[in-house]
Design a protein around this motif. Structure first.
Motif, PDB file in Angstrom:
ATOM      1  N   LEU A 203     -94.192  58.426 118.647  1.00  0.00           N
ATOM      2  CA  LEU A 203     -95.547  57.900 118.491  1.00  0.00           C
ATOM      3  C   LEU A 203     -95.643  56.992 117.270  1.00  0.00           C
ATOM      4  O   LEU A 203     -96.208  55.898 117.329  1.00  0.00           O
ATOM      5  N   ALA A 204     -95.088  57.441 116.148  1.00  0.00           N
ATOM      6  CA  ALA A 204     -95.148  56.645 114.925  1.00  0.00           C
ATOM      7  C   ALA A 204     -94.381  55.336 115.089  1.00  0.00           C
ATOM      8  O   ALA A 204     -94.850  54.275 114.655  1.00  0.00           O
ATOM      9  N   SER A 205     -93.220  55.401 115.712  1.00  0.00           N
ATOM     10  CA  SER A 205     -92.451  54.194 115.966  1.00  0.00           C
ATOM     11  C   SER A 205     -93.243  53.233 116.852  1.00  0.00           C
ATOM     12  O   SER A 205     -93.230  52.016 116.654  1.00  0.00           O
ATOM     13  N   GLY A 206     -93.945  53.812 117.836  1.00  0.00           N
ATOM     14  CA  GLY A 206     -94.757  52.986 118.722  1.00  0.00           C
ATOM     15  C   GLY A 206     -95.881  52.293 117.977  1.00  0.00           C
ATOM     16  O   GLY A 206     -96.196  51.135 118.245  1.00  0.00           O
ATOM     17  N   LEU A 207     -96.505  52.977 117.018  1.00  0.00           N
ATOM     18  CA  LEU A 207     -97.603  52.371 116.272  1.00  0.00           C
ATOM     19  C   LEU A 207     -97.096  51.240 115.379  1.00  0.00           C
ATOM     20  O   LEU A 207     -97.736  50.180 115.284  1.00  0.00           O
ATOM     21  N   VAL A 208     -95.954  51.435 114.722  1.00  0.00           N
ATOM     22  CA  VAL A 208     -95.386  50.372 113.892  1.00  0.00           C
ATOM     23  C   VAL A 208     -95.032  49.164 114.763  1.00  0.00           C
ATOM     24  O   VAL A 208     -95.325  48.009 114.414  1.00  0.00           O
ATOM     25  N   GLY A 209     -94.424  49.421 115.912  1.00  0.00           N
ATOM     26  CA  GLY A 209     -94.092  48.325 116.819  1.00  0.00           C
ATOM     27  C   GLY A 209     -95.329  47.650 117.383  1.00  0.00           C
ATOM     28  O   GLY A 209     -95.375  46.430 117.548  1.00  0.00           O
ATOM     29  N   THR A 210     -96.371  48.447 117.695  1.00  0.00           N
ATOM     30  CA  THR A 210     -97.633  47.881 118.169  1.00  0.00           C
ATOM     31  C   THR A 210     -98.192  46.901 117.150  1.00  0.00           C
ATOM     32  O   THR A 210     -98.655  45.806 117.496  1.00  0.00           O
ATOM     33  N   SER A 211     -98.137  47.284 115.905  1.00  0.00           N
ATOM     34  CA  SER A 211     -98.661  46.421 114.846  1.00  0.00           C
ATOM     35  C   SER A 211     -97.877  45.115 114.772  1.00  0.00           C
ATOM     36  O   SER A 211     -98.468  44.039 114.580  1.00  0.00           O
ATOM     37  N   HIS A 212     -96.569  45.189 114.938  1.00  0.00           N
ATOM     38  CA  HIS A 212     -95.745  43.975 114.889  1.00  0.00           C
ATOM     39  C   HIS A 212     -96.094  43.038 116.045  1.00  0.00           C
ATOM     40  O   HIS A 212     -96.355  41.844 115.846  1.00  0.00           O
ATOM     41  N   GLU A 213     -96.124  43.568 117.266  1.00  0.00           N
ATOM     42  CA  GLU A 213     -96.335  42.702 118.426  1.00  0.00           C
ATOM     43  C   GLU A 213     -97.792  42.269 118.559  1.00  0.00           C
ATOM     44  O   GLU A 213     -98.078  41.124 118.932  1.00  0.00           O
ATOM     45  N   LEU A 214     -98.727  43.178 118.282  1.00  0.00           N
ATOM     46  CA  LEU A 214    -100.125  42.782 118.327  1.00  0.00           C
ATOM     47  C   LEU A 214    -100.418  41.766 117.231  1.00  0.00           C
ATOM     48  O   LEU A 214    -101.190  40.818 117.430  1.00  0.00           O
ATOM     49  N   GLY A 215     -99.786  41.948 116.076  1.00  0.00           N
ATOM     50  CA  GLY A 215     -99.937  40.960 115.018  1.00  0.00           C
ATOM     51  C   GLY A 215     -99.443  39.596 115.453  1.00  0.00           C
ATOM     52  O   GLY A 215    -100.062  38.572 115.148  1.00  0.00           O
ATOM     53  N   ALA A 216     -98.324  39.562 116.185  1.00  0.00           N
ATOM     54  CA  ALA A 216     -97.806  38.288 116.686  1.00  0.00           C
ATOM     55  C   ALA A 216     -98.797  37.631 117.644  1.00  0.00           C
ATOM     56  O   ALA A 216     -99.075  36.429 117.554  1.00  0.00           O
ATOM     57  N   ALA A 217     -99.351  38.434 118.567  1.00  0.00           N
ATOM     58  CA  ALA A 217    -100.288  37.871 119.545  1.00  0.00           C
ATOM     59  C   ALA A 217    -101.584  37.420 118.882  1.00  0.00           C
ATOM     60  O   ALA A 217    -102.088  36.326 119.149  1.00  0.00           O
ATOM     61  N   VAL A 218    -102.140  38.256 118.021  1.00  0.00           N
ATOM     62  CA  VAL A 218    -103.388  37.904 117.346  1.00  0.00           C
ATOM     63  C   VAL A 218    -103.168  36.728 116.396  1.00  0.00           C
ATOM     64  O   VAL A 218    -104.008  35.826 116.284  1.00  0.00           O
ATOM     65  N   GLY A 219    -102.031  36.729 115.703  1.00  0.00           N
ATOM     66  CA  GLY A 219    -101.734  35.626 114.799  1.00  0.00           C
ATOM     67  C   GLY A 219    -101.651  34.300 115.527  1.00  0.00           C
ATOM     68  O   GLY A 219    -102.178  33.285 115.064  1.00  0.00           O
ATOM     69  N   LEU A 220    -100.987  34.292 116.678  1.00  0.00           N
ATOM     70  CA  LEU A 220    -100.904  33.069 117.468  1.00  0.00           C
ATOM     71  C   LEU A 220    -102.289  32.600 117.898  1.00  0.00           C
ATOM     72  O   LEU A 220    -102.610  31.414 117.842  1.00  0.00           O
ATOM     73  N   ALA A 221    -103.103  33.542 118.350  1.00  0.00           N
ATOM     74  CA  ALA A 221    -104.430  33.171 118.846  1.00  0.00           C
ATOM     75  C   ALA A 221    -105.353  32.718 117.718  1.00  0.00           C
ATOM     76  O   ALA A 221    -106.119  31.767 117.886  1.00  0.00           O
ATOM     77  N   ALA A 222    -105.286  33.387 116.565  1.00  0.00           N
ATOM     78  CA  ALA A 222    -106.244  33.111 115.496  1.00  0.00           C
ATOM     79  C   ALA A 222    -105.776  32.030 114.532  1.00  0.00           C
ATOM     80  O   ALA A 222    -106.587  31.218 114.073  1.00  0.00           O
ATOM     81  N   LEU A 223    -104.482  32.011 114.205  1.00  0.00           N
ATOM     82  CA  LEU A 223    -103.992  31.130 113.161  1.00  0.00           C
ATOM     83  C   LEU A 223    -103.389  29.837 113.681  1.00  0.00           C
ATOM     84  O   LEU A 223    -103.496  28.798 113.024  1.00  0.00           O
ATOM     85  N   ALA A 224    -102.727  29.889 114.861  1.00  0.00           N
ATOM     86  CA  ALA A 224    -102.025  28.712 115.357  1.00  0.00           C
ATOM     87  C   ALA A 224    -102.939  27.497 115.519  1.00  0.00           C
ATOM     88  O   ALA A 224    -102.542  26.381 115.178  1.00  0.00           O
ATOM     89  N   PRO A 225    -104.169  27.641 116.042  1.00  0.00           N
ATOM     90  CA  PRO A 225    -104.999  26.443 116.198  1.00  0.00           C
ATOM     91  C   PRO A 225    -105.472  25.842 114.870  1.00  0.00           C
ATOM     92  O   PRO A 225    -105.953  24.714 114.843  1.00  0.00           O
TER      93      PRO A 225
END
Length: 457
Positions: free
Chosen positions: A399-421
């Motif tokens: 579970l803990a590994s999943g949360l750390v990984g979630t943060s990495h991948e969700l951060g990538a998706a949110v970062g692309l959507a929010a920061l890239a433009p």
């Protein structure tokens, strides 16, 4: 191949299991699998102009090609961690790797843009099953000081994989063609599918015992988390308030459902929860900054500066070196100074790099600035990972590994959507904010003396 006694419960696998004779080789194979997942976040970036031309994909279609993978990867990682805790890390690792490898083949064979987007999304599902199981295997294979050393290697893979993915994408897109950025996963996936179970022997073969493995998976929570993430990414990408409102509604429903469920995705009484959430928050922002930087730089170098995909990939070689060096130096610095000062210093470096990158040409501004940003973020990655997992009980490692990984991948998706433009220079703002927030988000102190000795070497 030598055999090993089955682990009697998840906790026993961590605290009483004998040293596995092939643990270093297994760590290499598990890191190879994780490297594929992280590299696939950025490997398509350099090939986006070619893929867009082949399939007549617009800017929004190209964004979905990147975020489709990271969205499913990130939003389902907690589910993957739960499944690893319940059915066994070994079993879920192999299932996720098989699905990821098959979806990679489908991506390479895609004949339309929509088919490619769907295949990439399935890749994300396979990655969500694979990644937390792989980290849980690492935690089971290594104990004491050796575990912290292995986690340092794992954190370095997380940062370097994104950088090397861009380099690999440039070499393949400019050589045999963009389809090979997916085909290259096939031999690596086949190697890990065959070698990992052979080397593990009977280690962690019995998934039936342990309280975490009797707990059902929170399907409602998983669906709400996925809906919240999808609405958030779509809302940020389109600057749409209705989508963002939908994300907020799904998030509130997720919290309410978690309070009613006897087995929520993230238990409120989870030991070490504060350190886990703080490290995960740092990971989310760091990943968003790094992946957004790759996306922005890849398009700028090819579309604005007119350079080839190969030159674009080679331009990121210093970035790959920098993020790896940052992870190594960050691991040593955490031992001496602790998580909070190292996290703050890492984001100050990242902010300086983000400010420098737009100030000159390719080799006088963008590359050295991005390398400095990556150096700081490499330290942030290892700081976030080791802090997040510093107080986690063995039965919750998936579970803990999943949360750390979630943060990495969700951060990538949110970062692309929010920061890239918005442009590269805006990456400095979240970096400075995290430098100030590190003292509140990260745990006090530093690793235990035995862990410190391991991370320093």
């Amino acid at each position: 191949m030598p055999s090993h006694s089955p682990a009697h419960g998840h906790a026993d696998a961590h605290t009483h299991a004998p040293t596995h004779p092939h643990r270093r080789l297994l760590l290499g194979l598990l890191c190879l699998a994780q490297f594929m997942l992280i590299a696939d976040v950025t490997v398509v970036n350099v090939a986006l102009p070619v893929i867009g031309a082949d399939f007549a994909l617009s800017g929004s279609g190209l964004t979905r090609l990147v975020t489709g993978y990271t969205l499913f990867f990130g939003s389902l990682l907690l589910v993957g961690g739960r499944l690893a805790d319940r059915f066994g890390a070994r079993r879920m690792f192999l299932a996720g790797l098989a699905l990821f490898t098959a979806a990679s083949a489908a991506s390479g064979l895609a004949d339309t843009g929509n088919t490619l987007i769907v295949a990439r999304s399935v890749q994300g599902v396979g990655a969500a099953l694979l990644s937390p199981a792989a980290m849980a295997l690492v935690l089971a294979l290594f104990q004491g000081p050796a575990r912290h050393r292995a986690l340092g290697v794992w954190a370095g893979i997380g940062g370097a994989g994104a950088a090397i993915g861009v380099l690999l994408g440039g070499i393949l897109a400019d050589g045999p063609g963009w389809r090979w950025i997916f085909y290259v996963n096939l031999p690596a996936g086949a190697l890990a599918l065959i070698a990992v179970p052979l080397l593990l022997g009977d280690f962690l073969r019995d998934p039936r015992s342990g309280a975490a493995r009797r707990a059902p998976v929170d399907v409602t929570g998983a669906l709400l988390l996925t809906a919240a993430c999808a609405c958030l990414v779509q809302g940020l990408a389109e600057r749409s308030w209705p989508w963002l409102a939908g994300a907020a509604a799904a998030g509130l429903a997720l919290v309410a459902a978690g309070r009613r469920s006897p087995y929520p995705l993230l238990p409120s009484a989870l030991p070490g929860r504060r350190a886990l959430l703080g490290g995960s928050a740092v990971m989310l922002v760091a990943a968003g900054m790094l992946v957004s930087g790759f996306y922005l730089s890849s398009l700028h170098i090819q579309q604005d500066l007119g350079r080839t995909a190969l030159v674009t990939g080679l331009a990121f070689l210093p970035v790959a070196v920098a993020v790896t060096a940052g992870a190594h130096l960050g691991g040593r610095a955490v031992v001496r100074f602790g998580w909070r000062p190292v996290g703050a210093a890492a984001f100050v470096l990242a902010a300086a790099g983000a400010a420098l990158a737009p100030a000159g040409g390719l080799w006088t501004g963008l590359v050295p600035g991005f390398a400095l940003l990556a150096l700081g973020l490499g330290g942030a990655f290892v700081c976030a990972t080791t802090a997040a997992l510093s107080e986690v009980a063995p039965e919750h490692s998936g579970l803990a590994s999943g949360l750390v990984g979630t943060s990495h991948e969700l951060g990538a998706a949110v970062g692309l959507a929010a920061l890239a433009p918005s442009g590269f220079s805006t990456l400095a703002l979240p970096a400075l904010a995290l430098a100030l927030a590190a003292a509140a988000l990260l745990p006090k102190g530093r690793p235990s003396p035995t862990a410190a000795r391991a991370m320093a070497h």
